[in-house]
Every structure is written in structure tokens, then in C-alpha cells.
Design an enzyme around this catalytic site. Structure first.
Site, PDB file in Angstrom:
ATOM      1  CE  LYS A  60      -8.576 -12.941  -5.531  1.00 31.20           C
ATOM      2  NZ  LYS A  60      -8.543 -13.029  -4.051  1.00 31.20           N
TER       3      LYS A  60
ATOM      4  CE  LYS B 166      -4.606  -1.844   1.390  1.00 30.95           C
ATOM      5  NZ  LYS B 166      -5.409  -1.711   2.482  1.00 30.95           N
TER       6      LYS B 166
ATOM      7  CE  LYS C 129     -13.955  -5.539  -4.308  1.00 28.81           C
ATOM      8  NZ  LYS C 129     -14.381  -6.181  -3.203  1.00 28.81           N
TER       9      LYS C 129
HETATM   10  P1  AMP Z   1     -11.253  -9.398  -1.261  1.00 32.24           P
HETATM   11  O1  AMP Z   1     -12.336  -8.563  -1.432  1.00 32.24           O
HETATM   12  O2  AMP Z   1     -10.421  -9.499  -2.588  1.00 32.24           O
HETATM   13  O3  AMP Z   1     -10.538  -8.742  -0.189  1.00 32.24           O
HETATM   14  O4  AMP Z   1     -11.853 -10.826  -0.809  1.00 32.24           O
HETATM   15  C1  AMP Z   1     -12.750 -10.923   0.303  1.00 32.24           C
HETATM   16  C2  AMP Z   1     -13.048 -12.520   0.835  1.00 32.24           C
HETATM   17  O5  AMP Z   1     -13.515 -12.950  -0.542  1.00 32.24           O
HETATM   18  C3  AMP Z   1     -11.623 -13.144   1.010  1.00 32.24           C
HETATM   19  O6  AMP Z   1     -11.950 -13.938   2.044  1.00 32.24           O
HETATM   20  C4  AMP Z   1     -11.333 -13.995  -0.167  1.00 32.24           C
HETATM   21  O7  AMP Z   1     -10.496 -15.062   0.033  1.00 32.24           O
HETATM   22  C5  AMP Z   1     -12.828 -13.964  -1.012  1.00 32.24           C
HETATM   23  N1  AMP Z   1     -12.572 -14.093  -2.352  1.00 32.24           N
HETATM   24  C6  AMP Z   1     -12.348 -12.980  -3.272  1.00 32.24           C
HETATM   25  N2  AMP Z   1     -12.172 -13.197  -4.439  1.00 32.24           N
HETATM   26  C7  AMP Z   1     -12.420 -14.705  -4.346  1.00 32.24           C
HETATM   27  C8  AMP Z   1     -12.473 -15.548  -5.424  1.00 32.24           C
HETATM   28  N3  AMP Z   1     -12.646 -15.167  -6.928  1.00 32.24           N
HETATM   29  N4  AMP Z   1     -12.795 -16.814  -5.291  1.00 32.24           N
HETATM   30  C9  AMP Z   1     -12.997 -17.149  -4.047  1.00 32.24           C
HETATM   31  N5  AMP Z   1     -12.819 -16.289  -2.706  1.00 32.24           N
HETATM   32  C10 AMP Z   1     -12.677 -15.019  -3.540  1.00 32.24           C
END
Ligand code: AMP
Ligand code: TRP
Length: 325
Positions: free
Chosen positions: A192, A110, A195
Site C-alpha cells: 500500500k 500499540k 508515507k
Molecule cells: P492512514 O493515514 O493510513 O491512517 O489512512 C487514512 C485514510 O486514508 C484511511 O481511511 C485509509 O483507508 C486511507 N488510505 C491510506 N492509505 C491508502 C492507500 N494507499 N490507498 C487508499 N486509501 C488509503
């Protein structure tokens, strides 16, 4: 057993977040005491718009309630409304080595990303997170892999406090999302689902039926025709099969049999229908909650009261041990 996790008040939820994280939380709240916190004080450590923060907090609260957090079964509240979080952060800061904070991967990343915004709050972010967790004498912390290092630091801080001043804290354990639940982008199956990536590759939890259908039908597939699970050779179809399996509760093998001899188009149509139906309750619940602002505020106010009782009691203990009262 107590579970604690924090939610940053940013961004929209997608089916990857749901399958990789939220679904587990919803299962946990049925089995054990859960505390879920919207971490607005963490959100202000990187550039943000003050005039939008309250709206973001409300949106994220509604999104998680619509996705299945049950305020009767968990404590759901906003971090800045329980002052003990900041007070404990200060106290824990006095036993946290500066080097440990500077070593944190997220701080390094960051600081690189927001060169004009490298503030002490960003450095101290993991202490606030440790305070969140330790205040509730948490046993389990379900988070994404990127947060594992922070939970590890919370354990170190707990151990050091207990050794220096006497036993107060539990050492929390991290719970990582189930393996196999990594949902890939519909457009780039090697990446992955996220968003911030290509929005056509990402299905929002509250997407309208037309959007879902469009995105699924346009999903990248692989050469060949067979609906077979093989992430190496057929990453696109394998990802769609994973999504199908997790939403339908049917095993991958069973799905392969069901779609034997059928083409990609038939499979995608069926998946689009499944997703539209599975996500319908989330959309409906969200629309309903958007009309019930007072009710949502009441849930968070009740959460604040319940959280505060636990937080006050822990902080009292801490202050006594540190000679502050
Ligand atoms: P983030 O918004 O990327 O901080 O993710 C929030 C939560 O969602 C975390 O626990 C991630 O492991 C899970 N997560 C985010 N993207 C994915 C994905 N494409 N597949 C599975 N879990 C996800
Ligand atoms: N730092 C976490 C994230 O970026 C959010 C968070 C704050 C958190 N406090 C927490 C997660 C306590 C688990 C426990 O996702």
C-alpha cells in the site's frame, strides 16, 4: 443523516489518503451533514512532542481545507476544544467492559510498539472515540479498515447505554473506503502507498511538480510493453492506470485504448502531467492558507461553537438519564 470522522494531527497527506478517504468526505459534505474533528486528545496517547502539537494541528487543518473540506458545508473543529468529549468518555467508561478494551487490535499493536508507554489513555482510546461519534448522534463513520473494530465497539457501547439508562444514542455504521481505491506504492506495487514507506513510492498531495514528475517517471513497471490493466501480472502499470483513471474520471478500458501502441514512457509522461495539473489547486490553496493563519483559526473557532451546541445537548441528556443532574 449525520457523518462524523476523526483526523489524527500527524503526517502528511498522500494521493492514497485522498483517493481512499478524503475524496469520499468531500462528496459526503455536499449531500449530508458532516462533522470532522482533529483528534488531538487521541494523539497524546502515544509518544509525541508537546512543542510541536499546535503546529501539527494547524498543518493538518490547512491540509484538509486545501484538499477540499468546506467549512461552509461541514463542522470542522479540534477535539480538545469541546470539553464534552472528555466528560462523555468518563461516563461511557463506566459501562465499557475492561475485556473489550484489552481485546482491541490497535491497543495490542500499540502496546507492543511503545512498550514504555502503555498508559491507561491508550487502553481507553476507543472510549474517547466512541464519545466522539456518539456525542453527535452520528449515523455514518467513514474510516479506514483498521478503525472498523473501534466503530463496532462504539455501537456496542451505544446499545448498552440505551438499554441500561434509556434511549439517547444512535448506533453508528462504519463506511469503508470504496474497494478498488487502494493505491499501491510506486516503488513496491505489492504494498500500500504509505508515507512511512519509501518516500519515492509515495506522492504527497502537495508535492511540487518536479517531485511528481520524478517519482512517476521512476515508478516500477512490469515486463512487457503494453499498457494493460492486470493487477496480478502487471501490478505496477495497473496501479498507475488506477491513479490515472481516478484523477481523470476516464475508465480503465478507455485509457487502455488511448495508450494502445504507446510505450511506458509516453504513458508515464501523460500521467505526470495529469497529476501535476490535478494537484495544482491543492498546492495553491495550501500556500494561500499558510498565509492566512487567522482565517484558519476562525474556521476552527466557528466549528468549535457549532460542535459544542450539539455536544452539550447530548451530554445533558446523558447526565439526566444517568441521574447526574
Ligand atoms: P492512514 O493515514 O493510513 O491512517 O489512512 C487514512 C485514510 O486514508 C484511511 O481511511 C485509509 O483507508 C486511507 N488510505 C491510506 N492509505 C491508502 C492507500 N494507499 N490507498 C487508499 N486509501 C488509503
Ligand atoms: N482513531 C481514528 C484513527 O486512528 C481517529 C478517530 C478518532 C476517529 N475519533 C474518531 C475516526 C471518530 C472516526 C470517528 O484514524
Amino acid at each position: 443523516m449525520r457523518v462524523f470522522s476523526g483526523i489524527r494531527p500527524t503526517g502528511e497527506l498522500h494521493i492514497g489518503n485522498y483517493l481512499g478517504a478524503i475524496k469520499q468526505w468531500i462528496e459526503l459534505q455536499e449531500k449530508t451533514e458532516c462533522v470532522f474533528c482533529i483528534v488531538d486528545l487521541h494523539a497524546v496517547t502515544t509518544p509525541y512532542e508537546p512543542e510541536n502539537l499546535q503546529a501539527n494541528i494547524k498543518d493538518v487543518a490547512i491540509a484538509y481545507l486545501a484538499a477540499g473540506l468546506n467549512p461552509e458545508k461541514c463542522i470542522f473543529f479540534v477535539q480538545s476544544e469541546v470539553k464534552e468529549h472528555t466528560e462523555l468518555t468518563w461516563l461511557l467508561g463506566t459501562i465499557t467492559p475492561l475485556g473489550d478494551l484489552q481485546r482491541m487490535t490497535q491497543f495490542k499493536e500499540k502496546s507492543k510498539k511503545h512498550k514504555e508507554y502503555v498508559n491507561a489513555g491508550l487502553l481507553n482510546y476507543p472510549i474517547l472515540m466512541a464519545a466522539d461519534i456518539l456525542l453527535y448522534k452520528t449515523d455514518l463513520v467513514p474510516v479506514g479498515k483498521d478503525q472498523e473494530q473501534h466503530v463496532e465497539l462504539a455501537r456496542t457501547i451505544a446499545r448498552k447505554f440505551n438499554k441500561t439508562f434509556g434511549e439517547v444514542f444512535k448506533e453508528p455504521k462504519v463506511v469503508l473506503p470504496k474497494i478498488g481505491a487502494k493505491i499501491m506504492s510506486l516503488q513496491k506495487p505489492a504494498k500500500k502507498m504509505s508515507k512511512t514507506d519509501d518516500p519515492r513510492g509515495c506522492i504527497g498531495l502537495f508535492d511540487e511538480p518536479e517531485e511528481i514528475e520524478k517519482k512517476i517517471l521512476a515508478a516500477v513497471t512490469d515486463t512487457g510493453r503494453a499498457i494493460r490493466y492486470n493487477p496480478k501480472l502487471k501490478p505496477g502499470i495497473s496501479n498507475l492506470l488506477t491513479i490515472y483513471s481516478l484523477f481523470s474520471g476516464k475508465g480503465i478500458k478507455e485509457l487502455e485504448r488511448k495508450f494502445k501502441g504507446k510505450g511506458y514512457a509516453d504513458f508515464k509522461k501523460s500521467l505526470a502531467e495529469l497529476l501535476i495539473n490535478s494537484l495544482e489547486p491543492f498546492r495553491r490553496k495550501r500556500k494561500e492558507l499558510l498565509q492566512r493563519e487567522v482565517y484558519v483559526k476562525e474556521i476552527l473557532a466557528k466549528g468549535q461553537k457549532r460542535a459544542q451546541i450539539i455536544a452539550q445537548s447530548t451530554l445533558q441528556d446523558v447526565k439526566k438519564k444517568m441521574g447526574l443532574t
